[in-house]
Design a protein around this motif. Sequence first.
Motif, PDB file in Angstrom:
ATOM      1  N   GLU A  36      16.316   6.303 -52.945  1.00 37.71           N
ATOM      2  CA  GLU A  36      17.003   5.601 -52.014  1.00 37.71           C
ATOM      3  C   GLU A  36      18.261   6.160 -51.807  1.00 37.71           C
ATOM      4  N   VAL A  37      18.798   6.775 -52.677  1.00 40.33           N
ATOM      5  CA  VAL A  37      20.130   7.520 -52.681  1.00 40.33           C
ATOM      6  C   VAL A  37      20.256   9.080 -52.577  1.00 40.33           C
ATOM      7  N   ALA A  38      19.211   9.516 -52.989  1.00 43.28           N
ATOM      8  CA  ALA A  38      19.382  11.138 -52.864  1.00 43.28           C
ATOM      9  C   ALA A  38      18.270  11.727 -52.080  1.00 43.28           C
ATOM     10  N   THR A  39      17.826  11.310 -51.004  1.00 42.39           N
ATOM     11  CA  THR A  39      16.843  11.842 -50.253  1.00 42.39           C
ATOM     12  C   THR A  39      17.094  11.674 -48.738  1.00 42.39           C
ATOM     13  N   PRO A  40      16.755  12.701 -47.688  1.00 44.48           N
ATOM     14  CA  PRO A  40      16.812  12.289 -46.407  1.00 44.48           C
ATOM     15  C   PRO A  40      16.400  11.157 -46.081  1.00 44.48           C
ATOM     16  N   GLU A  41      15.183  10.763 -46.467  1.00 46.85           N
ATOM     17  CA  GLU A  41      14.458   9.563 -46.187  1.00 46.85           C
ATOM     18  C   GLU A  41      15.343   8.251 -46.535  1.00 46.85           C
ATOM     19  N   GLY A  42      16.083   8.257 -47.828  1.00 47.88           N
ATOM     20  CA  GLY A  42      16.924   7.366 -48.014  1.00 47.88           C
ATOM     21  C   GLY A  42      17.967   7.083 -47.328  1.00 47.88           C
ATOM     22  N   GLU A  48      24.366   2.849 -45.196  1.00 47.60           N
ATOM     23  CA  GLU A  48      25.382   2.384 -46.052  1.00 47.60           C
ATOM     24  C   GLU A  48      25.301   2.448 -47.391  1.00 47.60           C
ATOM     25  N   LEU A  49      24.018   2.402 -47.809  1.00 45.03           N
ATOM     26  CA  LEU A  49      23.935   2.164 -49.230  1.00 45.03           C
ATOM     27  C   LEU A  49      24.237   3.453 -49.724  1.00 45.03           C
ATOM     28  N   VAL A  50      23.636   4.609 -49.064  1.00 42.93           N
ATOM     29  CA  VAL A  50      23.948   5.908 -49.561  1.00 42.93           C
ATOM     30  C   VAL A  50      25.657   6.312 -49.630  1.00 42.93           C
ATOM     31  N   LEU A  51      26.227   6.081 -48.511  1.00 46.88           N
ATOM     32  CA  LEU A  51      27.756   6.146 -48.606  1.00 46.88           C
ATOM     33  C   LEU A  51      28.338   5.396 -49.615  1.00 46.88           C
ATOM     34  N   ASP A  52      27.903   4.285 -49.961  1.00 44.56           N
ATOM     35  CA  ASP A  52      28.480   3.336 -50.782  1.00 44.56           C
ATOM     36  C   ASP A  52      28.410   4.059 -52.285  1.00 44.56           C
ATOM     37  N   PHE A  53      27.034   4.396 -52.378  1.00 53.60           N
ATOM     38  CA  PHE A  53      26.717   5.132 -53.920  1.00 53.60           C
ATOM     39  C   PHE A  53      27.735   6.404 -54.079  1.00 53.60           C
ATOM     40  N   HIS A 142      28.084  16.182 -48.885  1.00 54.28           N
ATOM     41  CA  HIS A 142      27.610  17.506 -49.034  1.00 54.28           C
ATOM     42  C   HIS A 142      26.970  17.526 -50.307  1.00 54.28           C
ATOM     43  N   ILE A 143      25.665  16.989 -50.314  1.00 49.64           N
ATOM     44  CA  ILE A 143      24.983  16.858 -51.613  1.00 49.64           C
ATOM     45  C   ILE A 143      23.333  17.529 -50.974  1.00 49.64           C
ATOM     46  N   VAL A 144      22.949  18.418 -51.838  1.00 51.58           N
ATOM     47  CA  VAL A 144      21.311  18.657 -51.675  1.00 51.58           C
ATOM     48  C   VAL A 144      20.446  17.580 -52.339  1.00 51.58           C
ATOM     49  N   TRP A 145      19.891  16.964 -51.280  1.00 49.77           N
ATOM     50  CA  TRP A 145      19.036  15.773 -51.589  1.00 49.77           C
ATOM     51  C   TRP A 145      17.610  16.497 -52.005  1.00 49.77           C
ATOM     52  N   PHE A 146      17.083  15.484 -52.894  1.00 41.60           N
ATOM     53  CA  PHE A 146      15.400  15.838 -52.993  1.00 41.60           C
ATOM     54  C   PHE A 146      14.748  15.927 -51.720  1.00 41.60           C
ATOM     55  N   GLY A 147      13.973  17.473 -51.641  1.00 43.22           N
ATOM     56  CA  GLY A 147      13.203  17.652 -50.467  1.00 43.22           C
ATOM     57  C   GLY A 147      14.002  18.607 -49.531  1.00 43.22           C
ATOM     58  N   GLU A 148      15.489  18.737 -49.994  1.00 45.86           N
ATOM     59  CA  GLU A 148      16.131  19.527 -48.943  1.00 45.86           C
ATOM     60  C   GLU A 148      16.144  21.214 -49.590  1.00 45.86           C
ATOM     61  N   ASP A 149      16.296  22.180 -48.843  1.00 44.78           N
ATOM     62  CA  ASP A 149      16.734  23.514 -49.375  1.00 44.78           C
ATOM     63  C   ASP A 149      17.829  23.565 -49.955  1.00 44.78           C
ATOM     64  N   VAL A 150      17.859  24.485 -50.890  1.00 41.29           N
ATOM     65  CA  VAL A 150      19.061  25.011 -51.532  1.00 41.29           C
ATOM     66  C   VAL A 150      19.729  26.175 -50.910  1.00 41.29           C
ATOM     67  N   PRO A 151      20.741  25.892 -50.046  1.00 44.71           N
ATOM     68  CA  PRO A 151      21.538  26.918 -49.341  1.00 44.71           C
ATOM     69  C   PRO A 151      22.065  28.313 -50.327  1.00 44.71           C
ATOM     70  N   ALA A 152      22.526  27.868 -51.324  1.00 40.73           N
ATOM     71  CA  ALA A 152      23.054  28.656 -52.302  1.00 40.73           C
ATOM     72  C   ALA A 152      22.361  29.545 -53.445  1.00 40.73           C
ATOM     73  N   LEU A 153      20.826  29.216 -53.180  1.00 34.21           N
ATOM     74  CA  LEU A 153      20.113  29.750 -54.184  1.00 34.21           C
ATOM     75  C   LEU A 153      20.029  31.655 -53.741  1.00 34.21           C
ATOM     76  N   GLU A 154      20.036  31.968 -52.748  1.00 28.98           N
ATOM     77  CA  GLU A 154      19.774  33.301 -52.529  1.00 28.98           C
ATOM     78  C   GLU A 154      21.145  34.178 -53.365  1.00 28.98           C
ATOM     79  N   GLU A 155      22.312  33.450 -53.231  1.00 28.43           N
ATOM     80  CA  GLU A 155      23.554  33.977 -53.805  1.00 28.43           C
ATOM     81  C   GLU A 155      23.387  33.744 -55.273  1.00 28.43           C
ATOM     82  N   ALA A 156      22.914  32.739 -55.669  1.00 30.70           N
ATOM     83  CA  ALA A 156      22.701  32.550 -57.297  1.00 30.70           C
ATOM     84  C   ALA A 156      21.656  33.655 -57.970  1.00 30.70           C
ATOM     85  N   ILE A 157      20.655  33.919 -57.051  1.00 30.17           N
ATOM     86  CA  ILE A 157      19.817  35.057 -57.475  1.00 30.17           C
ATOM     87  C   ILE A 157      20.390  36.361 -57.617  1.00 30.17           C
TER      88      ILE A 157
END
Length: 229
Positions: A36-42, A48-53, A142-157
């Motif tokens: 509910e609070v960490a996905t694009p669907e949520g 409002e719930l996501v912002l409050d969280f 600015h949070i990577v939610w479940f189901g989203e790409d991880v933009p910083a992954l290439e740099e991490a590798i």
Amino acid sequence: MKKKLVVLTGAGISAESGIKTFRDSDGLWEGHDVMEVATPEGWRKNQELVLDFYNKRRQQLKEVQPNLGHQILAELEHDFDVYIITQNVDDLHERAGSTKVLHLHGELLKVRSIQNRNVILDWKEDLFTGDLDENGHQLRPHIVWFGEDVPALEEAIEITESVDYFAVIGTSLQVYPAAGLIAYTDHKTPVFYIDPKPIAIPNLRNKVVIISKIASEGVADLREHLKSI
């Protein structure tokens, strides 16, 4: 030239500072279903719930301080070229003094445009519906939610591929793609694994030193191990 140390940190190191984490076993984070609070669907279902969280998480962050684990990692920069790759969205590594910190899953103290992911703003206060970017688009955490790409992954590798020592601290190695970073180290690279309940790392050819302690105690041991090498 200083030897390069890459440290992958997870929720365990922040938990010692009092930051609440969620466990996959019950799927709850501060009493909320993570879906509910960490996905694009949520977000689409109840903005409002996501912002409050995340407003509450942002306020909580102001009340905690870096712990000994964060501080020792920062101090290691005196002797090593230290890169922190963290799954955590807090700023405790930076506040402790670490200067090279890559956040794989985003940052709690930043927001971004829902229209353009490259429009990122520093944001330390509450975020509400109606807070817009300069082009009139709603801002989101600015949070990577479940189901989203991880933009910083290439740099991490890239950071991980050329390293003298690799350490894993306070993470179950169950969250991918972050958990897969260890596979990009050279098989000759020593790996230090700090966790009170370490799990087996499958198909790893590296020499692994397991330190079965909480993060702050384990990082102190890591420092001694590195001094002896």
